[in-house]
Design an enzyme around this catalytic site. Structure first.
Site, PDB file in Angstrom:
ATOM      1  N   GLY A 125      36.645  58.718 -57.243  1.00 34.83           N
ATOM      2  CA  GLY A 125      37.356  57.607 -57.876  1.00 34.83           C
ATOM      3  C   GLY A 125      36.517  56.720 -58.781  1.00 34.83           C
ATOM      4  O   GLY A 125      35.668  57.185 -59.562  1.00 34.83           O
ATOM      5  N   THR A 143      28.232  52.044 -53.700  1.00 33.04           N
ATOM      6  CA  THR A 143      28.828  52.457 -52.426  1.00 33.04           C
ATOM      7  C   THR A 143      30.185  53.083 -52.717  1.00 33.04           C
ATOM      8  O   THR A 143      30.903  52.657 -53.630  1.00 33.04           O
ATOM      9  CB  THR A 143      28.981  51.272 -51.450  1.00 33.04           C
ATOM     10  N   GLY A 144      30.524  54.115 -51.929  1.00 31.65           N
ATOM     11  CA  GLY A 144      31.779  54.817 -52.209  1.00 31.65           C
ATOM     12  C   GLY A 144      31.735  55.481 -53.574  1.00 31.65           C
ATOM     13  O   GLY A 144      32.683  55.422 -54.340  1.00 31.65           O
ATOM     14  N   TYR A 163      45.359  43.776 -47.849  1.00 33.47           N
ATOM     15  CA  TYR A 163      44.445  44.297 -48.872  1.00 33.47           C
ATOM     16  C   TYR A 163      44.156  43.223 -49.926  1.00 33.47           C
ATOM     17  O   TYR A 163      42.996  42.962 -50.262  1.00 33.47           O
ATOM     18  CB  TYR A 163      45.090  45.527 -49.520  1.00 33.47           C
ATOM     19  N   GLY A 207      34.166  54.646 -58.055  1.00 38.05           N
ATOM     20  CA  GLY A 207      32.728  54.690 -57.779  1.00 38.05           C
ATOM     21  C   GLY A 207      32.067  55.848 -58.497  1.00 38.05           C
ATOM     22  O   GLY A 207      30.986  55.703 -59.083  1.00 38.05           O
ATOM     23  N   SER A 243      40.104  43.321 -57.082  1.00 41.04           N
ATOM     24  CA  SER A 243      41.355  43.982 -57.484  1.00 41.04           C
ATOM     25  C   SER A 243      42.278  42.940 -58.105  1.00 41.04           C
ATOM     26  O   SER A 243      42.257  41.768 -57.718  1.00 41.04           O
ATOM     27  CB  SER A 243      42.048  44.592 -56.264  1.00 41.04           C
TER      28      SER A 243
END
Ligand SMILES: NC(=O)c1ccc[n+]([C@@H]2O[C@H](COP(=O)([O-])OP(=O)(O)OC[C@H]3O[C@@H](n4cnc5c(N)ncnc54)[C@H](OP(=O)(O)O)[C@@H]3O)[C@@H](O)[C@H]2O)c1
Length: 257
Positions: A19, A14-15, A152, A21, A139
């Site tokens: 970047g 996904t995505g 985030y 992905g 992350s």
């Protein structure tokens, strides 16, 4: 030449149009996988598929929409009948001083990074093969206090927790769930989502590189290298972990003794 370790595997990123992905989709294909990528923007998807070649298909889908992700699962089922590798990568974040944080931003970041990951994995349950590998993109911010990134970082801490719970939920199907935690990886998101100019990015990269034992920031392909490990049989006995890929930034002191 090494034998591709993912020959015959079907993957979803996904995505995957930009970047990390995109870099991950490239690495999965190099290792023999057929890869579906998703994103919301058709132009970016088309451009990505043109670069990835005939082992990639792009599907317009919002990772935070159950209807969109159900349609993605149906398409994969019809075309390939199975999904061996799922990289729930779509995510975003924006640095905002705490007093300026809006309800809309909280909803947006939780909507994609947290709810979207849940809906993505849940939607794929019917097509995931026995012994599949599910990887969630977390992350290093989940471990750190970082100015302006509280929401985030919290979404990413939640994602790590999901991986551990789902490892137990899916163990009877031998489905492994792990997270990957990238460090600093300058991508399109730094401009698209965070509004940084190229000069901002260059200055940030120069400053932060001094704090990274590897002496530099990471690349999307390097995140893809780590993903290939978690996707392949080399990590068959690895479950519920967080693989930190940050050049040592959060685990090792980079200064002088
Ligand atoms: N870059 C870093 O330094 C870093 C560090 C740690 C973790 N991460 C994590 O890595 C992941 C990728 O980050 P990135 O830096 O590669 O971002 P990026 O360059 O902005 O790329 C994000 C990708 O996700 C897609 N996307 C965004 N929202 C989506 C949604 N709701 N549904 C479907 N696709 C969506 C984008 O395409 P569209 O906009 O066209 O939909 C694009 O393809 C994120 O989860 C991020 O939190 C990044």
């Amino acid at each position: 030449m090494n034998t591709p370790v993912l020959e015959g595997r079907i993957a979803l990123v996904t995505g995957g149009s930009k970047g990390i992905g995109f870099g991950s989709a490239q690495r999965l294909i190099e290792e023999g996988a057929f890869v579906y990528i998703t994103g919301r923007g058709k132009d970016a998807l088309d451009a990505a598929v043109a670069r990835l070649g005939s082992s990639a298909v792009g599907i317009e889908a919002d990772a935070s929409s159950k209807a969109d992700m159900t349609a993605v699962a149906e398409r994969i089922k019809q075309q390939h009948g199975k999904l061996d590798i799922l990289f729930a990568n779509a995510g975003l974040g924006h640095a905002t001083p705490f007093p300026d944080l809006t309800e809309a931003q909280i909803d947006k970041e939780f909507g994609v990074n947290f709810k979207g990951v849940i809906l993505t994995v849940q939607s794929m349950l019917g097509v995931l093969s026995h012994g599949a590998s599910v990887i969630l993109n977390a992350s290093i911010t989940a471990d750190m206090g970082l100015p302006g990134f509280g929401v985030y970082a919290a979404t990413k801490a939640a994602v790590r927790s999901l991986a551990r719970s789902w490892t137990t939920d899916l163990k009877d199907r031998d489905i492994r769930v792990n997270t990957i935690s990238p460090g600093v990886v300058p991508t399109e998101g730094y401009s698209d989502e965070q509004g940084m100019t190229q000069a901002d990015v260059d200055a940030y990269v120069e400053r932060v590189s001094k704090e990274i034992p590897a002496g530099r920031v990471g690349t999307s392909r390097e995140m893809g290298d780590a993903l290939v490990f978690l996707a392949s049989d080399a990590s068959k006995y690895v479950r519920g972990i967080d693989l930190v890929v940050d050049g040592g930034m959060t685990r090792v002191y980079a200064g002088k003794a």
